[in-house]
Design a protein around this motif. Sequence first.
Motif, PDB file in Angstrom:
ATOM      1  N   PRO A  97      61.177 -73.755  78.529  1.00  0.00           N
ATOM      2  CA  PRO A  97      62.570 -74.212  78.563  1.00  0.00           C
ATOM      3  C   PRO A  97      63.061 -74.882  77.288  1.00  0.00           C
ATOM      4  O   PRO A  97      64.273 -74.885  77.032  1.00  0.00           O
ATOM      5  N   ASN A  98      62.173 -75.471  76.496  1.00  0.00           N
ATOM      6  CA  ASN A  98      62.606 -76.222  75.321  1.00  0.00           C
ATOM      7  C   ASN A  98      62.101 -75.588  74.032  1.00  0.00           C
ATOM      8  O   ASN A  98      60.891 -75.413  73.854  1.00  0.00           O
ATOM      9  N   PHE A  99      63.056 -75.213  73.145  1.00  0.00           N
ATOM     10  CA  PHE A  99      62.724 -74.704  71.805  1.00  0.00           C
ATOM     11  C   PHE A  99      61.702 -73.569  71.940  1.00  0.00           C
ATOM     12  O   PHE A  99      60.626 -73.576  71.357  1.00  0.00           O
ATOM     13  N   GLN A 100      62.112 -72.587  72.709  1.00  0.00           N
ATOM     14  CA  GLN A 100      61.234 -71.537  73.194  1.00  0.00           C
ATOM     15  C   GLN A 100      60.445 -70.853  72.083  1.00  0.00           C
ATOM     16  O   GLN A 100      60.944 -70.650  70.976  1.00  0.00           O
TER      17      GLN A 100
ATOM     18  N   ASP B 150      56.370 -74.030  81.070  1.00  0.00           N
ATOM     19  CA  ASP B 150      55.485 -74.208  79.911  1.00  0.00           C
ATOM     20  C   ASP B 150      56.281 -74.900  78.807  1.00  0.00           C
ATOM     21  O   ASP B 150      57.182 -74.303  78.223  1.00  0.00           O
ATOM     22  N   ASP B 151      55.945 -76.156  78.535  1.00  0.00           N
ATOM     23  CA  ASP B 151      56.773 -76.947  77.603  1.00  0.00           C
ATOM     24  C   ASP B 151      55.909 -77.676  76.573  1.00  0.00           C
ATOM     25  O   ASP B 151      55.714 -78.891  76.658  1.00  0.00           O
ATOM     26  N   PRO B 152      55.415 -76.950  75.559  1.00  0.00           N
ATOM     27  CA  PRO B 152      54.619 -77.615  74.520  1.00  0.00           C
ATOM     28  C   PRO B 152      55.452 -78.420  73.528  1.00  0.00           C
ATOM     29  O   PRO B 152      54.904 -79.226  72.778  1.00  0.00           O
ATOM     30  N   TYR B 153      56.774 -78.165  73.488  1.00  0.00           N
ATOM     31  CA  TYR B 153      57.602 -78.645  72.380  1.00  0.00           C
ATOM     32  C   TYR B 153      58.636 -79.688  72.775  1.00  0.00           C
ATOM     33  O   TYR B 153      59.391 -80.163  71.925  1.00  0.00           O
ATOM     34  N   GLY B 154      58.713 -80.043  74.058  1.00  0.00           N
ATOM     35  CA  GLY B 154      59.799 -80.895  74.530  1.00  0.00           C
ATOM     36  C   GLY B 154      59.896 -82.231  73.828  1.00  0.00           C
ATOM     37  O   GLY B 154      60.989 -82.794  73.710  1.00  0.00           O
ATOM     38  N   LEU B 155      58.772 -82.778  73.363  1.00  0.00           N
ATOM     39  CA  LEU B 155      58.790 -84.066  72.670  1.00  0.00           C
ATOM     40  C   LEU B 155      59.144 -83.938  71.190  1.00  0.00           C
ATOM     41  O   LEU B 155      59.150 -84.935  70.471  1.00  0.00           O
ATOM     42  N   LEU B 156      59.449 -82.722  70.748  1.00  0.00           N
ATOM     43  CA  LEU B 156      59.723 -82.489  69.326  1.00  0.00           C
ATOM     44  C   LEU B 156      61.191 -82.166  69.068  1.00  0.00           C
ATOM     45  O   LEU B 156      61.522 -81.426  68.145  1.00  0.00           O
TER      46      LEU B 156
END
Length: 417
Positions: A182-185, A214-220
Amino acid sequence: MTIDHFATRSQATLPLADRASDLVGSVIDSSTSLLASQTHDIVRFAMGSPADEAVPLEEFRDIAGQVLNHSSMTYGATEGEPVLLKALVDYLAGTSDPTSEERVTITAGGMQGLDLACKIFINPGDLVIVESPTYTNGSATALSYGAELLEAPTDQDGLIVEDLPELVAAAGRKPKAIYTIPNFQNPAGVTLSLSRRHKLLELAHEWNSVIIDDDPYGLLRFQGEDLPSLQALSPGDPLLFSVRTFSKILAPGLRVGWVDTDPALRQLVINAKQAMDTCTNLPGQHIVAEFIRRGGLDNHLAGLRVEYKRRKDALRETLRRHLGDRVSATDPEGGFFLWLTLQGEDARISTRKLFETALAEGVAFIPGPALSPGGKFDDALRLCFASTTPERAEEGIIRLRRAMDRELAALKDGDRA
């Protein structure tokens, strides 16, 4: 034994499992070995990995010297080390993705989280919706459990959720799972809009489909406003299986991540993990836990956000100066990736063929077809801006332009032949 005996043995057919034909591997991961074998200088836009200078190596060395002991070198609890579970939950309480300890299981990176989701939910023949383009390591995991994939298009607001009912109707059956970043796919860099997050949750409940979030990037996120996670929008939702990792925000070599699930599912997650690796490596867990406990993660992420925005902006400006309207590029508000689509005459270039020419010129990327289970997007490619300084990125784009010029010239020569 005779030579004929060995010849007969070598010709024997191995009794492979039916699923072996669905173990398709990863073009992305294979690029690591391919690039390691090259002897000339290469600007590496291919792997989605933090730059060496983005890893807090000195802090890790200091922490390792202080916290690693015999308790770090034995077996641990499958669900994760208590010190890490507490540190992680305390940290996430201040983010858009809060959780609780009874929901969290520590994993060996994000990929194990995806494997656990598919292992628990996917039967052979089940329909799984995947974004198009997508992170094909995730779709390959679903394939390895016998899933049938349904590619769904994306745009600047992420997965086009409005198209899903028609796609599902055409498929003639409801999906067992929906796989979304969902975030910065990865690879497109786009983010699922708030309205589409709500609609996706509605459809998942209408179809009784699990959302593999699957959200590896949400904190970025380095610009714009945080959006609430799917978990925050639907607290306690049993149809959400959320996969997270420290690979993108700290270091992929740690192999430490986590899944966030309904507490009623946690024992099943633990059972499935115990059939894989018993426990996630303890040294990595102890290092990450202490890094968070000391307050290092907030400062680290703040620095990454500033630097990654600088690198993204510099790469887009470099593309404008050296390639102009020959390409269009996404403009992510966080994460690691730009998605380039070739324009005009250049759209005739196959990025699969371009990859080989570009590698010879000294630049590497991931071709579009490697990011689609069906091999689509032969006119597109993925660039990782996070791992490359602006100076090196400019040299890489100059090399990419040379490779495009060579491929376009070859196409024109073929037209004249």
